[in-house]
Design a protein around this motif. Structure first.
Motif, short mmCIF file in Angstrom:
data_model
loop_
_atom_site.label_atom_id
_atom_site.label_comp_id
_atom_site.label_asym_id
_atom_site.label_seq_id
_atom_site.Cartn_x
_atom_site.Cartn_y
_atom_site.Cartn_z
N LEU A 295 0.84 -1.21 0.00
CA LEU A 295 0.00 0.00 0.00
C LEU A 295 0.87 1.25 0.00
O LEU A 295 0.63 2.19 -0.77
N GLY A 296 1.90 1.27 0.84
CA GLY A 296 2.73 2.46 0.97
C GLY A 296 3.66 2.70 -0.19
O GLY A 296 4.02 3.84 -0.48
N ALA A 297 4.08 1.62 -0.88
CA ALA A 297 5.06 1.75 -1.97
C ALA A 297 4.42 2.04 -3.32
O ALA A 297 5.13 2.16 -4.32
N ARG A 298 3.09 2.19 -3.36
CA ARG A 298 2.45 2.51 -4.64
C ARG A 298 2.97 3.85 -5.19
O ARG A 298 3.27 4.76 -4.43
N HIS A 299 3.07 3.91 -6.50
CA HIS A 299 3.46 5.15 -7.16
C HIS A 299 2.27 6.11 -7.15
O HIS A 299 1.12 5.68 -7.27
N TYR A 300 2.53 7.38 -6.98
CA TYR A 300 1.53 8.46 -7.03
C TYR A 300 0.63 8.52 -5.79
O TYR A 300 0.33 9.60 -5.31
N VAL A 301 0.17 7.39 -5.27
CA VAL A 301 -0.87 7.40 -4.24
C VAL A 301 -0.44 6.72 -2.94
O VAL A 301 -1.26 6.51 -2.06
N GLY A 302 0.83 6.35 -2.80
CA GLY A 302 1.28 5.69 -1.59
C GLY A 302 1.65 6.69 -0.51
O GLY A 302 0.94 7.67 -0.28
N THR A 303 2.78 6.47 0.14
CA THR A 303 3.19 7.38 1.20
C THR A 303 3.63 8.74 0.67
O THR A 303 3.68 9.71 1.42
N VAL A 304 4.00 8.81 -0.62
CA VAL A 304 4.30 10.09 -1.28
C VAL A 304 3.59 10.10 -2.63
O VAL A 304 3.33 9.04 -3.20
#
Length: 773
Positions: free
Chosen positions: A261-270
């Protein structure tokens, strides 16, 4: 005497280097050349290349006069950062006018500094930024012979006193699974020394054994307790650890999903737009995310369906104009969709929206289509229809769009029906057999929807597997550990074909997998039960191999489903668990692979030395990053080296671990139907579901008759520390009865009890005629 024996076995260069290394201040420069091995294009008698790194100004290396492209290579035990190079030519000779400094990347020498018009005998090269390398080549490009007194490579000092905080007995710091292999390493402890497993709370000795080969085995110690334990040997002790049902699953499952969830591009932790990134930050085209997510869910659906929903649909319309089209082609998932299915949707949505057509990106979509029957209750039909049409339109396309590529692309063509005979590099971007499972999945999907050309996918998979059986050479590390975190792709292809198409598989699969297993064991005869890169080298030269260790259990358990020799299977299971242990502290550094391990993973005492801040992935704040692992410098047992070599998390490392956890779940899942008499039966399901020992876990198992009719049976754990969930049913008067629900049976019928989905479905098939009423 024991310590003296150890010192005798250590190369002199190591202590010379270590003395220089440890005597410097934290930011001092460190001469790396003393730790190197030298080779050259040629040499004159009594002027070997090693004389260019011996620290003696009275000796030198000299190439032959007719060597027009003279070079010397310095190879280090592991990767490190070089910040300066000093080159001293023999004073009585004419120095080379032009030469290049090069490093090896993906099998190619690349120049990082060029010198021209040189007249100096002493050349000092200060690099603008550190070069992370495990070997350096000095190449003459002026056609002249080369004579060097000394080559000195300087790097930053990395040693870190916290590297000595580990314990003299190395264990899985978090804990071990009940009824599974459990080992520790005790360096320098002599054979037949007694060890004790001690209860930390009571101080009581609960298990004893003998050290053999600097390691101990306590696999037969299976306490039904929530206590912590220590290994103790003559005043030495380990960190405390736990032993429990599904312990590794307990401390990782939620973390695994949170990382994705956190490592998603665009919509994760950043929300930054990053280079070399598609659905995942720093994910590139060979991150295998989709297939790892699908495998996780199919192997243990109850575990992921019961998780708290932390994710939610994020519309592309909520973002600025520069994000338009990066995702959003797929219609949103339902509100109650499990996080793991949301992640599959995300990966597919980015690929479809950006029309990514690299062969490995196309191949990943086959896993989504294959999983459709099991995830469609949460997703619109449009998702399947759009993806299936895109895959059909692009599967055989040879060309690839530039926006789908990165600097690591090695594919010569992108038609997934063609035979793939090219081996990838140690980057891990092209493992043997990566197209086998996708083609077999497309065959099944196309057959399911009634496409007349389904057979072409099977034929392509068959040809690829047949080529692998006949041509892969397991002795070549580039077919195994040399593929780094992608190695599991190869053995999984063998297993998928063997199990899903047993009557149509190419000949030789069993023998080929047996050969692989024996080779892996041969390379693992050491105090860590650690599979080496080759007989000489511990790890892939120059690489942070974290994902290879994490993904190796997936390859092993895929192979174990094919192997028939029970002793070989037991040894391979031990090897799989030894690599889980390695990742959780049973390694020369004594550290778990995650910098934030002590705060994120229950029971971990020492996390990795450091973490990489920034980088393409911006992963430092993501949950459960695997940051680093021991390098060649640390093996066989040099914890004093400290934080040496490259450290950086990568999505590919986590997806390799995801895959291992999926294969572990499937391998140990089992269903038993026990006759209690008078038509009463007990169902027992063994699956990694009991994580919280203070609450009663439940699950459902499906029962299907020959007509395809089904009902669900509810199961619950029998006790707080049980590994099985149990339930009951009745079979009487040609029907299965579960409470108020009934399933009719014909006299020639059969019942099928299943858990898991697709290629990870575990099933028990019982003809009605064999069931006592």
């Amino acid at each position: 005497m024991k310590e003296y024996k150890r010192l005798q076995s250590v190369p002199f260069w190591f202590f010379f280097w270590l003395f220089c290394y440890c005597s410097l201040l934290v930011n001092a420069q460190n001469n790396l050349s003393f730790s190197a091995q030298a080779s050259s294009s040629s040499m004159e008698k009594n002027h070997e290349p090693k004389l260019a790194i011996d620290g003696d100004s009275n000796t030198h290396w000299r190439s032959r006069p007719d060597d027009e492209n003279a070079w010397i290579v310095l190879k280090f035990p592991g990767a490190t950062e070089v910040i300066k190079v000093d080159i001293n030519f023999v004073p009585s000779t004419v120095p080379n006018e032009a030469f290049n400094l090069q490093y090896l990347l993906n099998g190619e020498w690349r120049t990082f500094h060029k010198v021209t018009d040189n007249i100096a005998h002493k050349v000092e090269v200060n690099l603008k930024k550190p070069q992370l390398i495990d070997r350096v080549r000095l190449l003459a490009i002026d056609g002249q012979e080369m004579q060097l007194n000394e080559v000195q490579l300087w790097g930053q000092k990395y040693a870190d006193t916290s590297g000595l905080e580990n314990k003299p007995i190395l264990v899985n710091q978090s804990g071990y699974n009940l009824y599974r292999s459990k080992r520790f390493t005790a360096p320098e402890v002599e054979d037949n020394t007694s060890f004790a497993i001690v209860n930390s709370r009571s101080g009581e000795v609960e298990f004893t054994g003998k050290v053999v080969g600097e390691k101990g085995d306590f696999s037969n110690f299976n306490p039904l307790s929530e206590d912590e334990f220590l290994v103790k040997i003559n005043g030495l002790e380990s960190f405390p650890f736990r032993i429990g049902p599904n312990w590794i699953e307990r401390v990782t499952y939620r973390n695994m999903v949170d990382f994705m969830l956190g490592a998603r591009h665009y919509v994760g932790t950043v929300d930054d737009i990053r280079q070399i990134s598609f659905a995942w930050r720093d994910g590139d085209f060979f991150n295998w995310s989709m297939q790892s997510l699908v495998a996780m869910y199919l192997s243990n659906p109850e575990a992921y369906e019961r998780m708290e929903r932390k994710g939610h649909y994020i519309s592309n319309e909520e973002f600025p104009e520069k994000y338009r089209g990066l995702w959003g082609k797929l219609e949103p998932f339902a509100e109650n969709t499990p996080d793991i299915v949301q992640l599959m949707h995300w990966d597919a949505d980015v690929k479809i929206s950006q029309r990514l057509d690299h062969e490995m990106q196309k191949a990943e979509l086959a896993h989504f289509l294959y999983a459709w029957p099991y995830i469609k209750r949460w997703l619109p039909q449009q998702n399947f229809d759009l993806i299936y049409q895109y895959v059909k339109d692009n599967w055989e396309k040879e060309a690839v769009s530039k926006h789908s590529l990165s600097q690591y692309n090695k594919s010569k063509a992108h038609n997934l029906l063609s035979l793939k005979t090219q081996l990838g590099t140690t980057k891990g971007e092209m493992p043997p057999g990566f197209s086998v499972i996708p083609n077999l999945m497309m065959y099944e999907v196309a057959t399911r929807v009634g496409d007349v050309d389904a057979e072409k996918y099977f034929e392509a998979a068959y040809n690829q597997m047949d080529w692998m059986v006949k041509h892969l050479d397991w002795a070549d590390p580039m077919t195994t550990k040399g593929q780094r975190m992608s190695e599991h792709m190869t053995l999984r292809a063998f297993a998928y074909f063997y199990h899903q198409f047993p009557e149509r598989s190419p000949k030789g699969i069993t023998d080929k997998v047996n050969e692989w297993a024996q080779m892996m064991l041969d390379r693992s005869e050491n105090l860590w039960d650690f599979r080496k890169y080759s007989q000489k080298e511990w790890t892939p030269p120059g690489w942070n191999e974290t994902g290879n260790i994490l993904g190796f259990p997936a390859a092993i358990f895929a192979a174990c489903g094919i192997l028939t020799n029970k002793i070989l299977v037991q040894e391979m299971e031990m090897l799989a668990w030894s690599h889980i242990e390695n990742a959780f502290g049973r390694n020369p550094t004594g550290r778990q692979f995650s910098y934030k391990g002590p705060e994120e993973v229950e029971g971990v005492d020492l996390g990795w030395y450091s973490r990489h801040k920034g980088g393409i992935g911006l992963l430092e704040d993501v949950q459960f990053v695997f940051d680093g692992s021991p390098k060649s410098f640390h093996y066989p047992n040099y914890p004093e080296v400290g934080d040496l070599g490259w450290t950086e998390g990568w999505v590919q490392f986590n997806t390799a671990f995801n895959m291992s956890m999926a294969y572990i779940a499937n391998y140990y899942t089992d269903i038993i139907l026990e006759n209690k008499g008078n038509g009463n039966y007990t169902i027992a399901l063994t699956a990694p579901l009991n994580f919280d020992y203070k609450q009663t876990d439940v699950a459902k198992i499906k029962i299907v008759n020959q007509a395809g009719e089904s009902l669900l049976v509810s199961l619950k754990e029998a006790s707080p520390l049980a590994v099985k969930l149990v339930g009951s049913l009745q079979i009487k008067e040609n029907r299965v009865v579960v409470g108020e629900k009934k399933l009719s049976l014909d006299k020639d019928d059969r019942i099928i009890l299943t858990y898991g989905y697709g290629y990870f479905e575990r099933r028990l098939v019982l003809p009605v005629s064999n069931i006592e009423k």
